[in-house]
Design a protein around this motif. Structure first.
Motif, PDB file in Angstrom:
ATOM      1  N   HIS A 127      61.050  62.202  35.827  1.00 27.44           N
ATOM      2  CA  HIS A 127      60.854  61.224  34.751  1.00 27.44           C
ATOM      3  C   HIS A 127      61.851  60.076  34.868  1.00 27.44           C
ATOM      4  O   HIS A 127      61.490  58.908  34.664  1.00 27.44           O
ATOM      5  CB  HIS A 127      61.000  61.909  33.392  1.00 27.44           C
ATOM      6  N   ASP A 128      63.105  60.411  35.197  1.00 29.55           N
ATOM      7  CA  ASP A 128      64.117  59.369  35.352  1.00 29.55           C
ATOM      8  C   ASP A 128      63.756  58.402  36.462  1.00 29.55           C
ATOM      9  O   ASP A 128      64.071  57.201  36.391  1.00 29.55           O
ATOM     10  CB  ASP A 128      65.486  59.999  35.631  1.00 29.55           C
ATOM     11  N   LEU A 129      63.068  58.920  37.487  1.00 30.73           N
ATOM     12  CA  LEU A 129      62.702  58.094  38.639  1.00 30.73           C
ATOM     13  C   LEU A 129      61.395  57.336  38.400  1.00 30.73           C
ATOM     14  O   LEU A 129      61.253  56.181  38.807  1.00 30.73           O
ATOM     15  CB  LEU A 129      62.572  58.985  39.874  1.00 30.73           C
ATOM     16  N   ALA A 130      60.447  57.995  37.732  1.00 31.15           N
ATOM     17  CA  ALA A 130      59.122  57.401  37.500  1.00 31.15           C
ATOM     18  C   ALA A 130      58.685  57.728  36.075  1.00 31.15           C
ATOM     19  O   ALA A 130      57.947  58.691  35.848  1.00 31.15           O
ATOM     20  CB  ALA A 130      58.122  57.932  38.523  1.00 31.15           C
ATOM     21  N   ALA A 140      61.718  68.411  42.267  1.00 28.34           N
ATOM     22  CA  ALA A 140      62.079  66.999  42.444  1.00 28.34           C
ATOM     23  C   ALA A 140      62.644  66.853  43.853  1.00 28.34           C
ATOM     24  O   ALA A 140      63.850  66.969  44.076  1.00 28.34           O
ATOM     25  CB  ALA A 140      63.094  66.575  41.385  1.00 28.34           C
ATOM     26  N   SER A 141      61.767  66.601  44.810  1.00 29.16           N
ATOM     27  CA  SER A 141      62.157  66.668  46.219  1.00 29.16           C
ATOM     28  C   SER A 141      63.218  65.653  46.593  1.00 29.16           C
ATOM     29  O   SER A 141      63.968  65.863  47.563  1.00 29.16           O
ATOM     30  CB  SER A 141      60.921  66.498  47.112  1.00 29.16           C
ATOM     31  N   HIS A 142      63.326  64.558  45.850  1.00 28.06           N
ATOM     32  CA  HIS A 142      64.339  63.562  46.210  1.00 28.06           C
ATOM     33  C   HIS A 142      65.750  64.095  45.998  1.00 28.06           C
ATOM     34  O   HIS A 142      66.688  63.653  46.657  1.00 28.06           O
ATOM     35  CB  HIS A 142      64.128  62.272  45.421  1.00 28.06           C
ATOM     36  N   LEU A 143      65.912  65.074  45.089  1.00 33.39           N
ATOM     37  CA  LEU A 143      67.236  65.664  44.900  1.00 33.39           C
ATOM     38  C   LEU A 143      67.653  66.455  46.135  1.00 33.39           C
ATOM     39  O   LEU A 143      68.824  66.439  46.533  1.00 33.39           O
ATOM     40  CB  LEU A 143      67.248  66.557  43.665  1.00 33.39           C
ATOM     41  N   LEU A 145      61.777  58.709  47.863  1.00 27.11           N
ATOM     42  CA  LEU A 145      61.771  57.947  46.618  1.00 27.11           C
ATOM     43  C   LEU A 145      60.510  57.087  46.503  1.00 27.11           C
ATOM     44  O   LEU A 145      59.859  57.044  45.443  1.00 27.11           O
ATOM     45  CB  LEU A 145      63.003  57.042  46.545  1.00 27.11           C
ATOM     46  N   ARG A 146      60.154  56.415  47.580  1.00 23.40           N
ATOM     47  CA  ARG A 146      58.980  55.544  47.555  1.00 23.40           C
ATOM     48  C   ARG A 146      57.700  56.352  47.343  1.00 23.40           C
ATOM     49  O   ARG A 146      56.799  55.933  46.597  1.00 23.40           O
ATOM     50  CB  ARG A 146      58.898  54.738  48.855  1.00 23.40           C
ATOM     51  N   LEU A 147      57.636  57.524  47.961  1.00 23.12           N
ATOM     52  CA  LEU A 147      56.463  58.383  47.811  1.00 23.12           C
ATOM     53  C   LEU A 147      56.280  58.798  46.354  1.00 23.12           C
ATOM     54  O   LEU A 147      55.171  58.749  45.802  1.00 23.12           O
ATOM     55  CB  LEU A 147      56.625  59.621  48.701  1.00 23.12           C
ATOM     56  N   ILE A 148      57.370  59.201  45.712  1.00 24.60           N
ATOM     57  CA  ILE A 148      57.298  59.632  44.307  1.00 24.60           C
ATOM     58  C   ILE A 148      56.893  58.468  43.416  1.00 24.60           C
ATOM     59  O   ILE A 148      56.038  58.607  42.524  1.00 24.60           O
ATOM     60  CB  ILE A 148      58.646  60.226  43.873  1.00 24.60           C
ATOM     61  N   ARG A 149      57.475  57.316  43.638  1.00 26.51           N
ATOM     62  CA  ARG A 149      57.223  56.169  42.750  1.00 26.51           C
ATOM     63  C   ARG A 149      55.825  55.591  42.917  1.00 26.51           C
ATOM     64  O   ARG A 149      55.290  54.974  41.993  1.00 26.51           O
ATOM     65  CB  ARG A 149      58.262  55.084  43.022  1.00 26.51           C
ATOM     66  N   THR A 150      55.220  55.794  44.079  1.00 26.29           N
ATOM     67  CA  THR A 150      53.921  55.166  44.330  1.00 26.29           C
ATOM     68  C   THR A 150      52.770  56.163  44.328  1.00 26.29           C
ATOM     69  O   THR A 150      51.753  55.942  43.667  1.00 26.29           O
ATOM     70  CB  THR A 150      53.942  54.420  45.673  1.00 26.29           C
ATOM     71  N   ALA A 151      52.906  57.266  45.031  1.00 28.66           N
ATOM     72  CA  ALA A 151      51.766  58.176  45.218  1.00 28.66           C
ATOM     73  C   ALA A 151      51.571  59.154  44.066  1.00 28.66           C
ATOM     74  O   ALA A 151      50.443  59.537  43.759  1.00 28.66           O
ATOM     75  CB  ALA A 151      51.932  58.951  46.531  1.00 28.66           C
ATOM     76  N   ILE A 187      48.778  70.894  46.215  1.00 29.82           N
ATOM     77  CA  ILE A 187      50.065  71.588  46.139  1.00 29.82           C
ATOM     78  C   ILE A 187      51.017  71.045  47.189  1.00 29.82           C
ATOM     79  O   ILE A 187      50.760  71.157  48.380  1.00 29.82           O
ATOM     80  CB  ILE A 187      49.893  73.115  46.310  1.00 29.82           C
ATOM     81  N   SER A 188      52.101  70.417  46.743  1.00 26.46           N
ATOM     82  CA  SER A 188      53.194  69.850  47.535  1.00 26.46           C
ATOM     83  C   SER A 188      53.202  68.336  47.423  1.00 26.46           C
ATOM     84  O   SER A 188      52.170  67.671  47.604  1.00 26.46           O
ATOM     85  CB  SER A 188      53.130  70.235  49.014  1.00 26.46           C
ATOM     86  N   GLY A 189      54.374  67.816  47.131  1.00 25.18           N
ATOM     87  CA  GLY A 189      54.558  66.379  47.094  1.00 25.18           C
ATOM     88  C   GLY A 189      54.257  65.719  48.425  1.00 25.18           C
ATOM     89  O   GLY A 189      53.911  64.533  48.469  1.00 25.18           O
ATOM     90  N   ARG A 190      54.378  66.466  49.525  1.00 26.36           N
ATOM     91  CA  ARG A 190      54.081  65.892  50.844  1.00 26.36           C
ATOM     92  C   ARG A 190      52.616  65.492  50.960  1.00 26.36           C
ATOM     93  O   ARG A 190      52.263  64.663  51.804  1.00 26.36           O
ATOM     94  CB  ARG A 190      54.450  66.893  51.937  1.00 26.36           C
ATOM     95  N   LEU A 191      51.751  66.081  50.146  1.00 29.96           N
ATOM     96  CA  LEU A 191      50.330  65.741  50.178  1.00 29.96           C
ATOM     97  C   LEU A 191      49.954  64.715  49.111  1.00 29.96           C
ATOM     98  O   LEU A 191      48.778  64.417  48.925  1.00 29.96           O
ATOM     99  CB  LEU A 191      49.490  67.007  49.982  1.00 29.96           C
ATOM    100  N   ALA A 192      50.951  64.181  48.413  1.00 31.96           N
ATOM    101  CA  ALA A 192      50.672  63.237  47.329  1.00 31.96           C
ATOM    102  C   ALA A 192      49.833  62.031  47.754  1.00 31.96           C
ATOM    103  O   ALA A 192      49.045  61.523  46.953  1.00 31.96           O
ATOM    104  CB  ALA A 192      51.983  62.777  46.689  1.00 31.96           C
ATOM    105  N   PRO A 193      49.944  61.520  49.004  1.00 34.96           N
ATOM    106  CA  PRO A 193      49.089  60.388  49.377  1.00 34.96           C
ATOM    107  C   PRO A 193      47.598  60.666  49.257  1.00 34.96           C
ATOM    108  O   PRO A 193      46.804  59.732  49.194  1.00 34.96           O
ATOM    109  CB  PRO A 193      49.497  60.125  50.835  1.00 34.96           C
TER     110      PRO A 193
END
Length: 335
Positions: free
Chosen positions: A178-181, A126-129, A153-159, A103-109
């Motif tokens: 979806h627009d980003l990745a 969408a945290s980048h917004l 942005l890099r975190l969303i696109r990679t992790a 739970i949380s994009g911050r933990l995506a790695p």
């Protein structure tokens, strides 16, 4: 559905009373899953006892794997994931869960260590917004905020792609990701609030002159909304209703929000134990959000209370309410 063994990884243990949207989401997710599934929760250490809601708590040691640490802003952004990675690997060996829910994009790695396990990233929004919105009127902070935006942005696109599914709370957030990745497997699962908890308190009288706004008052989108209300909307209202006043209720007011309390007709109420009494005293709830993502729990709470609500289109996203029937919709300070 057959009972499953689920490992849930969270940024923190929710403490009672629940004080923010993240803790509300985690607490109620666990409480709803626990009766039907075997739920284990991995979280950082806490001084407060975890809530007793039928789950097994595992506290990460907080000792990072220094060999995987990198320097700079990216490292600071991902520090919690780096610290929790060894504890996650131990939990996977001990439990062999059928599903891992982070739970949380911050933990995506953490996704890079989940190969072979069905996994869900509860990104929530969408945290980048949000990161992009913070750059508006940033002044001298712009270089730092721009760097943070690029890291996000890099975190969303990679992790994010390491997870079987990425879940958010609104179709708007799903579209933005979806627009980003475009290759992400996305699901929009709306969140909600306990309507009974926020229902109008009998024996309370609504103040016909009180305008209310609630939320975490150190969160930049809420700070901006509070300033818009206090500096632009309230003075306009007071030209027609001189006794009208604005009450800002929420946790941890920033210096900028606290300063609004010195303006005529503005009252700050911080860190209240529950919100229902304050909702029940107001006559109108105004939610002039111009940035931010996800579903606005504050608006759901006000609607559950039966308050008249005036909102912007952005604040209404993801909520099944009809403008002109359930809420009044404004597009600017004159709307």
């Amino acid at each position: 559905m057959a009972a499953m063994k689920v490992l849930i990884v969270t940024l923190r243990v929710p403490e009672l009373p629940l004080r923010n949207g993240y803790d509300v989401h985690v607490y109620h997710l666990l409480r709803e899953l626990a009766p039907n599934h075997e739920i284990h929760v991995l979280a950082p250490p806490t001084n407060a006892p975890p809530p007793e809601i039928g789950v097994t708590w595992r506290m990460a040691s907080g000792t990072p794997d220094h060999s995987s640490r990198v320097r700079g802003l990216a490292a600071r952004t991902q520090r919690r994931a780096v610290e929790m990675a060894p504890a996650l690997q131990q939990a996977l060996r001990d439990l062999e869960p059928e599903v891992v829910h982070v739970i949380s994009g911050r933990l995506a790695p953490l996704g890079q260590g989940l190969a072979g396990f069905p996994s869900v990233l509860g990104a929530l929004d969408a945290s980048h917004l949000n990161a992009r919105a913070r750059m508006k009127n940033a002044g001298r902070s712009l270089p730092r905020l721009l760097a943070s935006y690029m890291v996000t942005l890099r975190l969303i696109r990679t992790a994010y792609s390491a997870f079987s599914t990425v879940a958010v709370v609104s179709d708007g957030d799903a579209k933005a990701l979806h627009d980003l990745a475009p290759d992400l497997s996305l699901r929009a699962i709306p969140n909600g609030v306990n309507a009974a908890e926020y229902a109008f308190r009998t024996g309370t009288e609504r103040d016909p002159h009180q305008i209310l706004f609630t939320g975490a008052l150190n969160y930049p989108p809420n700070e901006h909304a509070a300033e818009l209300l206090a500096r632009e909307i309230l003075p306009e209202v007071r030209r027609s209703v001189p006794n009208a006043y604005l009450r800002l209720v929420g946790r941890d007011p920033s210096e900028a929000v606290a300063a609004l309390g010195r303006r005529p007709g503005v009252e700050i109420v911080a860190d209240v134990p529950e919100m229902a009494p304050y909702l029940s005293q107001a006559s109108v709830f105004v939610c002039p959000m111009t940035s931010g993502t996800g579903i606005k729990n504050k608006l759901l709470e006000a609607l559950a209370n039966g308050l008249a609500c005036v909102t912007t289109p952005l604040a209404l996203q993801g909520i099944d309410a009809v403008a002109g029937r359930d809420v009044l919709l404004g597009r600017d300070t004159d709307g």
